[in-house]
Design an enzyme around this catalytic site. Structure first.
Site, PDB file in Angstrom:
ATOM      1  CB  THR A 128      -0.950  -0.003   1.207  1.00 20.40           C
ATOM      2  OG1 THR A 128      -1.887  -1.085   1.065  1.00 20.40           O
ATOM      3  CG2 THR A 128      -1.712   1.310   1.312  1.00 20.40           C
ATOM      4  CB  CYS A 164      -8.585  -4.269   1.868  1.00 22.14           C
ATOM      5  SG  CYS A 164      -6.881  -4.845   1.872  1.00 22.14           S
TER       6      CYS A 164
END
Length: 363
Positions: free
Chosen positions: A68, A306
């Site tokens: 990320t 997620c």
């Protein structure tokens, strides 16, 4: 419990754990000039070499806290228009939407029913001056493999750079040539959580996302963890050593899973251009959320970890043209190195029986 959630995270390899344990007690800062610091720095550089061995040779590898961060470094560190795909990970889609709100021009391309990009559509989009094209190698929800080399060629022909989120393919598939940036993560290849890497092609520059001590070639300030880097390096070295064996094992698991589930399940996305350690399937009349409760002895998911708990249908499945009802009939099974054939048969038998029971009681 039978663990079939490899896209969310993978079990820590014993070899990675063994590489990490000595650094629980050896606490020196790898950026310190002391002897202990230099020893820690040597461990970090050894790990960097192990990770880089799975990446192209014409670039450099910097450690990050995960993929990320690596993706954000590129998306926020380049200037100009961005093109990406509707099936990308939230780390890309949420970031480009924020950039759009800040005034950046962004185009999100649709994909086909198979989950694959239309290269002609990309070619047309690139007629507008573009700085960066971002595309995932292996989709985290449906396992579809995008034609990254062709995407990179089109981007370069139009004067753009190309970012590849290779998290789900790194250490599992040979990486394609072409990208200018590649983001990877340790915990998807049996390494520890909290560490990843960004590969940059030689000569490509970025504006730093984090400022401070100038570590990691001045692109990512902050003190590195020798323990996490060592675990990542060991996991990468093991993945390189076992690449062919792991792929053959995954293929056997895939075939066994399909055979055990039976013909009532439909595979979401392309069955040809796909990583076979990701089996995303749906069944008519299935309540997938209820199936999670009915089969608690099996760890699987309904999509991206997620986005779990959001209650929203998968944006990836919706991008394929799958209805919200069909998306809620879909499950994702992820398996790999440490999954046994007996486990896959037992798990898929449990899932099939529970789904059939749902259908009987609903009739």
């Amino acid at each position: 419990m039978i663990y079939l959630d490899y896209q969310a995270t993978t079990p820590l390899a014993p070899e990675a754990k063994a590489a990490m344990l000595p650094w629980l007690d050896r606490f020196a800062n790898p950026h310190s000039p002391s002897r202990a610091g230099r020893e820690a720095a040597a461990a970090v550089e050894h790990a960097r070499g192990q990770v880089a061995a799975l990446l192209p040779t014409d670039g450099e590898t910097i450690f990050t806290s995960g993929a990320t961060e690596a993706l954000n470094m590129v998306l926020q560190g380049t200037r100009g228009r961005i093109i990406t795909l509707a099936t990308e990970h939230a780390a890309v889609l949420d970031t480009v939407e924020w950039l759009r709100s800040e005034g950046r021009e962004v185009e999100v391309l649709a994909v086909g029913a198979d989950g694959l990009i239309d290269l002609d559509r990309l070619r047309q989009a690139l007629q507008t001056p573009t700085a960066l094209v971002a595309a995932m190698l292996v989709n985290n929800e449906i396992g579809v493999v995008q034609p990254i080399a062709e995407i990179a060629d089109l981007a370069h022909a139009a004067g753009a750079l190309m970012l590849c989120d290779a998290v789900q393919g790194f250490g599992r598939l040979p990486l394609p040539q072409g990208p200018d940036f590649i983001a990877v993560s340790a915990h998807k290849i049996h390494g520890p959580k909290g560490v990843g890497a960004l590969w940059l092609r030689s000569g490509v520059t970025l504006d730093p996302l984090l400022h401070g001590g100038g570590q990691e070639r001045g692109l990512r300030s902050g003190t590195l963890s020798p323990m996490l880097c060592a675990g990542f390096g060991a996991a990468a070295a093991l993945a390189a050593e076992r690449l062919d064996r792991d792929r053959a094992h995954v293929e056997r698991l895939w075939q066994s899973a399909l055979q055990t589930l039976g013909p009532s399940w439909i595979v979401n996305g392309s069955t040809e251009q796909r990583y076979h350690g990701n089996l995303n399937v749906r069944r008519d009349s299935l309540d997938a959320a209820r199936l999670l409760a009915d089969c608690r002895q099996v760890a699987f998911s309904l999509g991206s970890a997620c986005a779990s708990g959001s209650g929203r249908p998968s944006h990836v499945l919706r991008a394929l043209g799958i209805s919200d009802r069909e998306a809620r009939q879909s499950i994702r099974l992820g398996f790999g190195r440490y999954t046994t054939l007996d486990e896959i048969v037992e798990a898929c038998t449990l899932l099939r029986n529970a789904a059939e029971a749902q259908q009987r009681f609903a009739a």
